[in-house]
Design a protein around this motif. Sequence first.
Motif, PDB file in Angstrom:
ATOM      1  N   LYS A   1      -3.676  12.242   1.381  1.00  0.00           N
ATOM      2  CA  LYS A   1      -4.487  11.274   0.642  1.00  0.00           C
ATOM      3  C   LYS A   1      -4.707  10.014   1.475  1.00  0.00           C
ATOM      4  CE  LYS A   1      -3.233  12.759  -4.010  1.00  0.00           C
ATOM      5  NZ  LYS A   1      -2.784  12.318  -5.360  1.00  0.00           N
ATOM      6  N   GLN A   2      -5.721   9.269   1.091  1.00  0.00           N
ATOM      7  CA  GLN A   2      -5.978   8.001   1.761  1.00  0.00           C
ATOM      8  C   GLN A   2      -4.964   6.950   1.318  1.00  0.00           C
ATOM      9  OE1 GLN A   2     -10.103   6.962   0.996  1.00  0.00           O
ATOM     10  NE2 GLN A   2     -10.744   7.946   2.899  1.00  0.00           N
TER      11      GLN A   2
ATOM     12  N   GLU B   1      -3.751   3.655  -0.247  1.00  0.00           N
ATOM     13  CA  GLU B   1      -4.307   2.885  -1.361  1.00  0.00           C
ATOM     14  C   GLU B   1      -3.503   1.613  -1.589  1.00  0.00           C
ATOM     15  OE1 GLU B   1      -4.073   4.489  -5.317  1.00  0.00           O
ATOM     16  OE2 GLU B   1      -1.991   5.152  -5.094  1.00  0.00           O
TER      17      GLU B   1
ATOM     18  N   TYR C   1       0.855  -1.174   0.000  1.00  0.00           N
ATOM     19  CA  TYR C   1       0.000   0.000   0.000  1.00  0.00           C
ATOM     20  C   TYR C   1       0.900   1.235   0.000  1.00  0.00           C
ATOM     21  CZ  TYR C   1      -3.845  -3.027   1.528  1.00  0.00           C
ATOM     22  OH  TYR C   1      -4.801  -4.003   1.607  1.00  0.00           O
TER      23      TYR C   1
ATOM     24  N   VAL D   1      -2.684  -1.663  -9.036  1.00  0.00           N
ATOM     25  CA  VAL D   1      -3.520  -0.516  -9.320  1.00  0.00           C
ATOM     26  C   VAL D   1      -3.149   0.002 -10.707  1.00  0.00           C
ATOM     27  CG1 VAL D   1      -1.945   1.166  -8.272  1.00  0.00           C
ATOM     28  CG2 VAL D   1      -4.403   1.619  -8.313  1.00  0.00           C
TER      29      VAL D   1
ATOM     30  N   GLN E   1       0.653   5.701   0.961  1.00  0.00           N
ATOM     31  CA  GLN E   1      -0.130   6.843   1.412  1.00  0.00           C
ATOM     32  C   GLN E   1       0.656   8.106   1.133  1.00  0.00           C
ATOM     33  OE1 GLN E   1      -1.442   6.781   5.529  1.00  0.00           O
ATOM     34  NE2 GLN E   1      -3.132   8.138   5.010  1.00  0.00           N
TER      35      GLN E   1
END
Length: 116
Positions: free
Chosen positions: A43-44, A46, A37, A60, A39
């Motif tokens: 921002k969140q 992801e 992930y 992604v 960050q």
Amino acid sequence: QVQLVESGGGLVQPGGSLRLSCTASGSIFSIYSMSWYRQAPGKQRELVAAITSEGRTKFVDSVKGRFTISRDNAKKTVFLQMNSLKPEDTAVYYCNRGWSTPILDWGQGTQVTVSS
């Protein structure tokens, strides 16, 4: 409790490469999917990439063709090879167990900064 330790981040110029590593403590690693992930500021967090115990992967859209994920079960380590880095890849990168949802407590992460 399994602990995750990420490493390999740093400052790199656009177009450069980095290889991140995440090592897990505990006796069982090979049967679990693992994921990366990130960050970015403001921002969140992801999901960037994930790999199953059999080696199936997903990414992604923004990193497809540039990032690869792999694992070394003997070393209880998952890797994220990042090529053709862009400024928008700047973030703190974390690993976790699971395919789509993080399962474990987060580690400290590793900072990746892409800047000229």
